[in-house]
Scaffold this motif. Structure first.
Motif, mmCIF file in Angstrom:
data_model
loop_
_atom_site.group_PDB
_atom_site.id
_atom_site.type_symbol
_atom_site.label_atom_id
_atom_site.label_comp_id
_atom_site.label_asym_id
_atom_site.label_seq_id
_atom_site.Cartn_x
_atom_site.Cartn_y
_atom_site.Cartn_z
ATOM 1 N N TYR A 65 0.815 -1.222 0.000
ATOM 2 C CA TYR A 65 0.000 0.000 0.000
ATOM 3 C C TYR A 65 0.848 1.272 0.000
ATOM 4 C CZ TYR A 65 -4.025 -3.007 0.856
ATOM 5 O OH TYR A 65 -4.992 -3.957 0.749
ATOM 6 N N GLN A 66 1.978 1.201 0.676
ATOM 7 C CA GLN A 66 2.852 2.375 0.704
ATOM 8 C C GLN A 66 3.313 2.711 -0.720
ATOM 9 O OE1 GLN A 66 3.615 4.373 3.535
ATOM 10 N NE2 GLN A 66 4.200 5.666 1.794
ATOM 11 N N LYS A 67 3.633 1.646 -1.459
ATOM 12 C CA LYS A 67 4.093 1.844 -2.838
ATOM 13 C C LYS A 67 2.964 2.482 -3.672
ATOM 14 C CE LYS A 67 6.114 -0.750 -6.551
ATOM 15 N NZ LYS A 67 6.049 -2.086 -7.115
ATOM 16 N N LEU A 68 1.741 1.977 -3.441
ATOM 17 C CA LEU A 68 0.578 2.533 -4.151
ATOM 18 C C LEU A 68 0.410 4.014 -3.810
ATOM 19 C CD1 LEU A 68 -2.017 2.239 -5.854
ATOM 20 C CD2 LEU A 68 -3.206 1.454 -3.795
ATOM 21 N N ALA A 69 0.519 4.317 -2.510
ATOM 22 C CA ALA A 69 0.355 5.708 -2.063
ATOM 23 C C ALA A 69 1.407 6.600 -2.719
ATOM 24 C CB ALA A 69 0.455 5.782 -0.536
ATOM 25 N N ASP A 70 2.630 6.133 -2.763
ATOM 26 C CA ASP A 70 3.711 6.929 -3.363
ATOM 27 C C ASP A 70 3.493 7.105 -4.868
ATOM 28 O OD1 ASP A 70 4.957 7.298 -0.954
ATOM 29 O OD2 ASP A 70 6.253 5.529 -1.162
ATOM 30 N N MET A 71 2.939 6.067 -5.458
ATOM 31 C CA MET A 71 2.696 6.157 -6.895
ATOM 32 C C MET A 71 1.576 7.165 -7.201
ATOM 33 S SD MET A 71 1.534 3.080 -9.302
ATOM 34 C CE MET A 71 -0.179 3.287 -9.522
ATOM 35 N N LYS B 267 -3.339 10.209 1.133
ATOM 36 C CA LYS B 267 -2.154 9.370 0.893
ATOM 37 C C LYS B 267 -1.918 8.444 2.084
ATOM 38 C CE LYS B 267 2.708 9.709 -0.431
ATOM 39 N NZ LYS B 267 3.830 10.600 -0.737
ATOM 40 N N LYS B 268 -2.101 9.008 3.273
ATOM 41 C CA LYS B 268 -1.914 8.189 4.475
ATOM 42 C C LYS B 268 -2.921 7.031 4.483
ATOM 43 C CE LYS B 268 -3.152 8.625 9.356
ATOM 44 N NZ LYS B 268 -2.251 7.938 10.258
ATOM 45 N N GLN C 252 -1.709 0.424 -12.185
ATOM 46 C CA GLN C 252 -0.648 1.065 -12.982
ATOM 47 C C GLN C 252 -1.075 1.168 -14.452
ATOM 48 O OE1 GLN C 252 2.836 1.936 -11.671
ATOM 49 N NE2 GLN C 252 2.294 3.266 -13.420
ATOM 50 N N GLU C 253 -1.656 0.118 -14.915
ATOM 51 C CA GLU C 253 -2.081 0.066 -16.312
ATOM 52 C C GLU C 253 -3.162 1.119 -16.598
ATOM 53 O OE1 GLU C 253 -4.148 -3.376 -18.788
ATOM 54 O OE2 GLU C 253 -2.450 -4.107 -17.565
ATOM 55 N N ALA C 254 -4.116 1.188 -15.693
ATOM 56 C CA ALA C 254 -5.215 2.151 -15.877
ATOM 57 C C ALA C 254 -4.665 3.575 -15.857
ATOM 58 C CB ALA C 254 -6.261 1.965 -14.784
#
Ligand code: GLU
Length: 560
Positions: free
Chosen positions: A3-9, A130-131, A180-182
């Motif tokens: 989830y952290q990676k998703l938030a950063d992305m 983001k959090k 990511q694709e979307a």
């Protein structure tokens, strides 16, 4: 899923952390029990009575407790923004005596907890979204309007609650790759709360079973509601939050202790409870005010005030009619707190701010708004305002709302005397209600507004009209006192065959044409155009000898 990676992305531009904001906006250093309240109007250009009603409650709660009352502009719904609306909000509240300690103002923000305009706070909201994403409590949703429409159709067909939740929340469990694709394909998305709730289900007993939430409301007591289960949108495609999320973040960071808002927000309260919980923050004390109701003129039934049907819902109405702000305030306090009227009776001359305002004396079932009652209260309030102050108020009103009457204020001395007429008597007259009514009430003092409005009394034959007026002019002495003046009218009545005492005429109607009152009504109509008015002698003293004589003369000549 990381989830952290998703938030950063999703939020690479957000570098501040929630802790940074907590530090920037620390708990307020206020005395024990001090309340922090806010008004959060949307800049639609329309300020309604409900805004003012809530604002009075906010203002009293904060200022009575040594707390802070601030103004926050809630403009997350950009479709509703109207140019100049912020000025309208500030000006109209200021007019009614609502002053803020902090927040948006005419000269920019005041206070250390800003920015106080929601549309300027994008990065703050995004930081907290983001959090939530980083903790797996919120997710991006790529559903299009069309797809949501299809889901709704299906739900309707299956008699399910419409909305995005549970199995319908299709993006909830998307993988990083899918997301990511979307994003790479440029698909727009919103961020939704990943709700932990579940819809209630029908049990074997035929009743609905589901988890509930309890919230203490300072006006309504403990509220017991089904928990939220919707994956509500918290951040729109534009990066601007919805009301729900902005409310939670702002009222936390601005350290609001009491959220006073309309009952229309009750249905979304479970969403707010879940959001506060997910953020790990304490709930503020909610105070959901009553809907403003009125008795419908046609049906006689109680109904909500409506923007379309009821001009009195708009604050502009009171300003345009020229209600004195003190009257509106006094009236709103009577509907805000059920014990206010009683207090006012016991303390007729105390400033309204001495009254101890409490949320538990606020109505929760619909506050009945009644213009007639406002008018009655206004009469009492205006009586206490010195004529000179009333002059200033009316002049100002006319400059802003009725320039066609501006000239009436040229002779201050004359106007002040008019406004004071009958107000200092033992039983003072309560003729003055609001500016437009006042102007029409006193219009006969001004030649350009003067007109004959009422009929002559039927007891007086037409040929007597000029006779009465000629005799009146012959004997008229402007320096007569009230008693001398009336004796002369009696003499005229007597000479022309009218009873000097009304009761004689009532006893022996055949012996007289009418009585002295009918004679004086002829004079009243010639002078004022009306059969009912304050004391004629006093009016003549204000009008002066010249105007008095010329009006009488003119009317006599027209009736020969
Ligand atoms: N912006 C909201 C409104 O205009 C305010 C609600 C609130 O005070 O939280 O109704």
């Amino acid at each position: 899923m990381d989830y952290q990676k998703l938030a950063d992305m999703l939020f690479p531009q957000i570098t501040k952390t929630p802790e940074d904001y907590e530090k920037m906006y620390p708990p307020r250093n206020l005395p024990e029990g001090a309340k922090v309240t806010r008004l959060g109007p949307s800049p639609t250009g329309f300020m309604h009575l409900g805004n003012l009603y809530g604002a009075f409650a906010d203002e009293r709660l904060a200022h009575q407790s040594g707390g802070v009352f601030y103004l926050r502009i809630e403009d997350t719904d950009d479709k509703r923004y109207v140019e100049g609306a912020v000025e309208t909000i500030i000006n109209s509240l200021d007019f009614f005596g609502i002053h803020f300690d902090e927040g948006a103002s005419m000269d920019g923000d005041k206070g250390a907890y800003g920015d106080y305009t929601q549309s300027h706070r994008g990065p703050i909201y995004q930081c907290f979204v983001k959090k939530l994403v980083s903790e797996g409590k919120a997710y991006p949703c790529f559903l299009t309007e069309e797809e949501i429409g299809k889901i709704r159709e299906k739900q309707e067909a299956e008699k399910k609650t419409p909305g995005i939740y549970g199995e319908y929340a299709v993006c909830r469990n998307w993988t990083m790759e899918q997301i990511q694709e979307a994003i790479d394909a440029g698909k727009p998305y919103v961020i939704r709360l990943k709700s932990d709730g579940h819809p209630a289900e029908e049990g074997e007993d035929g009743k609905m079973h589901g988890r509930r939430v309890q919230v203490k409301d300072a006006i309504r007591g403990t509220l017991d509601m089904p928990e939220n289960f919707m994956d509500t949108v918290i951040l729109k495609q534009t990066g601007i939050p919805t009301y729900h999320f902005a409310h939670v973040v702002d009222d936390h960071l601005m350290r609001t202790t009491h959220v006073v808002r309309g009952a229309e927000w009750l249905p979304s309260l479970p969403i707010h409870v879940e959001l506060f919980e997910k953020m790990g923050w304490d709930l503020p004390i909610y105070c959901h005010t009553a809907q403003l109701m009125k008795i419908d003129e046609e049906t006689g039934k109680k109904r909500k005030l409506s923007k379309r049907k009821d001009p009195e819902l708009s604050l502009t109405y009171y300003r345009d009619q020229g209600y004195h702000p003190q009257a509106v305030r006094e009236y709103l306090l009577t509907i805000l707190n059920s014990n206010y009227e009683e207090w006012r009776m016991a303390n007729p001359d105390a400033p309204a701010d001495d009254f101890e305002f409490t949320t538990d004396k606020m109505s929760n079932s619909g506050a009945l708004f009644d213009l007639n009652k406002l008018n009655d209260i206004s009469k009492d309030v205006l009586l206490k305002i010195p004529a000179e102050e009333l002059y200033d108020f009316l002049k100002d009103w006319s400059e802003n709302f009725a320039p066609e009457y501006k000239h009436l204020f040229d002779d201050k001395n004359y106007m002040v005397k008019i406004l004071d007429l009958g107000r200092n008597d033992r039983k003072p007259r309560k003729d003055l209600v609001y500016a437009r009514q006042i102007i029409s009430f006193i219009s006969y003092f001004f030649d350009d507004l003067f007109q004959i409005e009422d009929e002559l009394p039927k007891e007086v034959p037409a040929e007597d009209v000029p006779k009465i007026l000629d005799m009146y002019l012959e004997t008229y002495d402007h320096s007569d006192d009230n008693g001398e003046w009336f004796n002369k009218i009696r003499a005229i009545a007597d000479q022309l065959g009218y009873a000097v005492k009304p009761k004689d005429y009532k006893k022996h109607p055949d012996e007289y044409k009418g009585h002295v009152g009918h004679v004086s009504t002829v004079i009243r109509i010639a002078l004022m155009g009306r059969s009912v008015s304050p004391d004629v002698w006093a009016i003549q003293q204000i009008m002066g000898e010249e105007k008095t004589r010329s009006r009488i003369q003119k009317f006599a000549d027209e009736h020969r």
